[in-house]
Design a protein around this motif. Structure first.
Motif, PDB file in Angstrom:
ATOM      1  N   SER A  99       0.819  -1.242   0.005  1.00  0.00           N
ATOM      2  CA  SER A  99       0.140  -0.130  -0.052  1.00  0.00           C
ATOM      3  C   SER A  99       0.857   1.105  -0.063  1.00  0.00           C
ATOM      4  N   GLY A 100       1.979   1.238  -0.427  1.00  0.00           N
ATOM      5  CA  GLY A 100       2.835   2.364  -0.698  1.00  0.00           C
ATOM      6  C   GLY A 100       2.564   3.120  -1.844  1.00  0.00           C
ATOM      7  N   ARG A 101       3.316   4.325  -2.173  1.00  0.00           N
ATOM      8  CA  ARG A 101       3.067   5.064  -3.344  1.00  0.00           C
ATOM      9  C   ARG A 101       4.213   4.553  -4.333  1.00  0.00           C
ATOM     10  N   SER A 102       3.630   4.581  -5.800  1.00  0.00           N
ATOM     11  CA  SER A 102       4.520   4.424  -6.723  1.00  0.00           C
ATOM     12  C   SER A 102       4.301   5.259  -8.021  1.00  0.00           C
ATOM     13  N   VAL A 103       5.437   5.791  -8.449  1.00  0.00           N
ATOM     14  CA  VAL A 103       5.232   6.832  -9.646  1.00  0.00           C
ATOM     15  C   VAL A 103       6.149   6.383 -10.789  1.00  0.00           C
ATOM     16  N   GLY A 104       6.018   6.859 -12.104  1.00  0.00           N
ATOM     17  CA  GLY A 104       6.832   6.441 -13.182  1.00  0.00           C
ATOM     18  C   GLY A 104       7.062   7.791 -13.710  1.00  0.00           C
ATOM     19  N   CYS A 105       8.185   7.831 -14.278  1.00  0.00           N
ATOM     20  CA  CYS A 105       8.686   9.008 -14.940  1.00  0.00           C
ATOM     21  C   CYS A 105       9.360   8.358 -16.495  1.00  0.00           C
ATOM     22  N   GLY A 106       8.493   8.382 -17.511  1.00  0.00           N
ATOM     23  CA  GLY A 106       8.836   7.546 -18.728  1.00  0.00           C
ATOM     24  C   GLY A 106       9.471   8.426 -19.732  1.00  0.00           C
ATOM     25  N   ILE A 107       9.619   7.812 -20.903  1.00  0.00           N
ATOM     26  CA  ILE A 107      10.227   8.515 -22.147  1.00  0.00           C
ATOM     27  C   ILE A 107       9.420   8.185 -23.339  1.00  0.00           C
ATOM     28  N   GLU A 108       8.761   8.769 -24.287  1.00  0.00           N
ATOM     29  CA  GLU A 108       8.384   8.706 -25.441  1.00  0.00           C
ATOM     30  C   GLU A 108       9.328   8.219 -26.456  1.00  0.00           C
ATOM     31  N   LEU A 109       9.144   6.836 -26.761  1.00  0.00           N
ATOM     32  CA  LEU A 109       9.960   6.199 -27.637  1.00  0.00           C
ATOM     33  C   LEU A 109       9.123   5.470 -28.750  1.00  0.00           C
ATOM     34  N   PRO A 110       9.773   5.368 -30.041  1.00  0.00           N
ATOM     35  CA  PRO A 110       8.816   4.847 -31.254  1.00  0.00           C
ATOM     36  C   PRO A 110       8.152   3.316 -30.977  1.00  0.00           C
ATOM     37  N   ASN A 111       9.243   2.514 -30.387  1.00  0.00           N
ATOM     38  CA  ASN A 111       8.760   0.999 -30.214  1.00  0.00           C
ATOM     39  C   ASN A 111       9.111   0.523 -28.844  1.00  0.00           C
ATOM     40  N   GLU A 112       8.737   1.337 -27.828  1.00  0.00           N
ATOM     41  CA  GLU A 112       9.218   1.084 -26.431  1.00  0.00           C
ATOM     42  C   GLU A 112       7.802   0.583 -25.525  1.00  0.00           C
ATOM     43  N   GLN A 113       8.370   0.581 -24.136  1.00  0.00           N
ATOM     44  CA  GLN A 113       7.129   0.265 -23.304  1.00  0.00           C
ATOM     45  C   GLN A 113       5.983   1.259 -23.140  1.00  0.00           C
ATOM     46  N   LYS A 114       5.103   0.593 -22.576  1.00  0.00           N
ATOM     47  CA  LYS A 114       3.907   1.619 -22.008  1.00  0.00           C
ATOM     48  C   LYS A 114       4.024   1.487 -20.415  1.00  0.00           C
ATOM     49  N   PRO A 115       3.408   2.460 -19.956  1.00  0.00           N
ATOM     50  CA  PRO A 115       3.496   2.656 -18.267  1.00  0.00           C
ATOM     51  C   PRO A 115       2.919   1.169 -17.820  1.00  0.00           C
ATOM     52  N   ASN A 116       3.295   0.613 -16.606  1.00  0.00           N
ATOM     53  CA  ASN A 116       3.078  -0.522 -15.999  1.00  0.00           C
ATOM     54  C   ASN A 116       1.534  -0.174 -15.257  1.00  0.00           C
ATOM     55  N   ALA A 117       1.157  -1.098 -14.759  1.00  0.00           N
ATOM     56  CA  ALA A 117      -0.006  -1.061 -14.007  1.00  0.00           C
ATOM     57  C   ALA A 117      -0.224  -0.833 -12.722  1.00  0.00           C
ATOM     58  N   TYR A 118       1.216  -0.616 -12.035  1.00  0.00           N
ATOM     59  CA  TYR A 118       1.392  -0.366 -10.400  1.00  0.00           C
ATOM     60  C   TYR A 118       1.794   1.002 -10.226  1.00  0.00           C
ATOM     61  N   LEU A 119       1.327   1.922 -11.046  1.00  0.00           N
ATOM     62  CA  LEU A 119       1.700   3.361 -10.700  1.00  0.00           C
ATOM     63  C   LEU A 119       0.432   4.211 -10.440  1.00  0.00           C
ATOM     64  N   ASP A 120       0.708   5.178  -9.201  1.00  0.00           N
ATOM     65  CA  ASP A 120      -0.302   5.992  -8.653  1.00  0.00           C
ATOM     66  C   ASP A 120      -0.062   7.464  -9.809  1.00  0.00           C
ATOM     67  N   ARG A 121       1.078   7.435 -10.396  1.00  0.00           N
ATOM     68  CA  ARG A 121       1.324   8.834 -11.043  1.00  0.00           C
ATOM     69  C   ARG A 121       2.086   8.371 -12.066  1.00  0.00           C
ATOM     70  N   TYR A 122       1.883   8.979 -13.332  1.00  0.00           N
ATOM     71  CA  TYR A 122       2.819   8.636 -14.545  1.00  0.00           C
ATOM     72  C   TYR A 122       3.013   9.908 -15.481  1.00  0.00           C
ATOM     73  N   VAL A 123       4.066  10.208 -15.743  1.00  0.00           N
ATOM     74  CA  VAL A 123       4.318  11.423 -16.840  1.00  0.00           C
ATOM     75  C   VAL A 123       5.292  10.826 -17.662  1.00  0.00           C
ATOM     76  N   ALA A 124       5.164  10.987 -19.017  1.00  0.00           N
ATOM     77  CA  ALA A 124       6.285  10.547 -20.276  1.00  0.00           C
ATOM     78  C   ALA A 124       6.790  11.837 -20.852  1.00  0.00           C
ATOM     79  N   MET A 125       8.346  11.647 -20.820  1.00  0.00           N
ATOM     80  CA  MET A 125       9.117  12.959 -21.220  1.00  0.00           C
ATOM     81  C   MET A 125       9.276  12.817 -22.710  1.00  0.00           C
ATOM     82  N   ASN A 126       9.733  13.688 -23.501  1.00  0.00           N
ATOM     83  CA  ASN A 126      10.030  13.819 -24.740  1.00  0.00           C
ATOM     84  C   ASN A 126      11.618  13.675 -24.898  1.00  0.00           C
ATOM     85  N   PHE A 127      11.991  14.251 -24.012  1.00  0.00           N
ATOM     86  CA  PHE A 127      13.801  14.453 -23.975  1.00  0.00           C
ATOM     87  C   PHE A 127      14.460  13.563 -22.585  1.00  0.00           C
TER      88      PHE A 127
END
Length: 182
Positions: A99-127
């Motif tokens: 029951s802890g907090r979980s966040v993701g800071c991802g990157i926009e890539l052409p053929n890469e992963q999508k956010p996982n299902a265990y995130l409270d907050r997620y943001v995708a960067m371009n750089f």
């Protein structure tokens, strides 16, 4: 910048362009930072876990990362990752297990992963450099799990910032072995 977001770094790094194009890139970088600040500002003190997106749930490294994510959450920290699959998913999942907090800071890539299902907050960067700065900015410690070149890049960014006194001497915990791809 009229190109797809996943090409932002490629366009930025391909050399000098017109002053107007460079100005537009600067605005895009500012927007990336502002989006990251907006999403991550109130997530609380974080511990960032770096590691491979390619580790499967059956891997002992996945289980280790999941236990580490739970331990981070039990200490009262928000678990932060790149928000993708593999080690990142395991650490985020471990935080949610207790029951802890979980966040993701991802990157926009052409053929890469999508956010996982265990995130409270997620943001995708371009750089990439914006993403690395945000992963470090909100963290009080870093855990490095098995990974490849991206994981090493993140580790050395944190080490360099500590060595040059740009950030405090935060703990860096290295777990397991780094795995490479041929």
């Amino acid at each position: 910048m009229t190109a797809a977001p996943e090409r932002a770094d490629e366009i930025f790094l391909e050399g000098p362009r017109s002053r107007f194009d460079e100005f537009i890139t600067l605005i895009c970088v500012i927007v990336d930072f502002l989006r990251g600040f907006r999403v991550l500002h109130f997530v609380g003190p974080c511990v960032t876990v770096f590691g491979s997106a390619r580790v499967t749930e059956s891997s002992p490294h996945y289980e280790l990362a999941r236990k580490m994510g739970a331990a981070i959450a039990r200490l009262g920290f928000t678990g932060m990752t790149g928000g993708g699959p593999g080690i990142m998913e395991a650490a985020n999942r471990g935080a949610k297990d207790v029951s802890g907090r979980s966040v993701g800071c991802g990157i926009e890539l052409p053929n890469e992963q999508k956010p996982n299902a265990y995130l409270d907050r997620y943001v995708a960067m371009n750089f990439f450099f914006v993403r690395k700065a945000l992963l470090i900015k909100y963290s009080y410690a870093f855990v490095v799990m098995p990974g490849g070149a991206g994981t090493l890049d993140e580790l050395f960014e944190a080490l360099t910032l500590i060595q040059t006194h740009k950030i405090k001497n935060f703990p860096i915990v290295i777990m397991g072995r780094l795995i490479g791809r041929s």
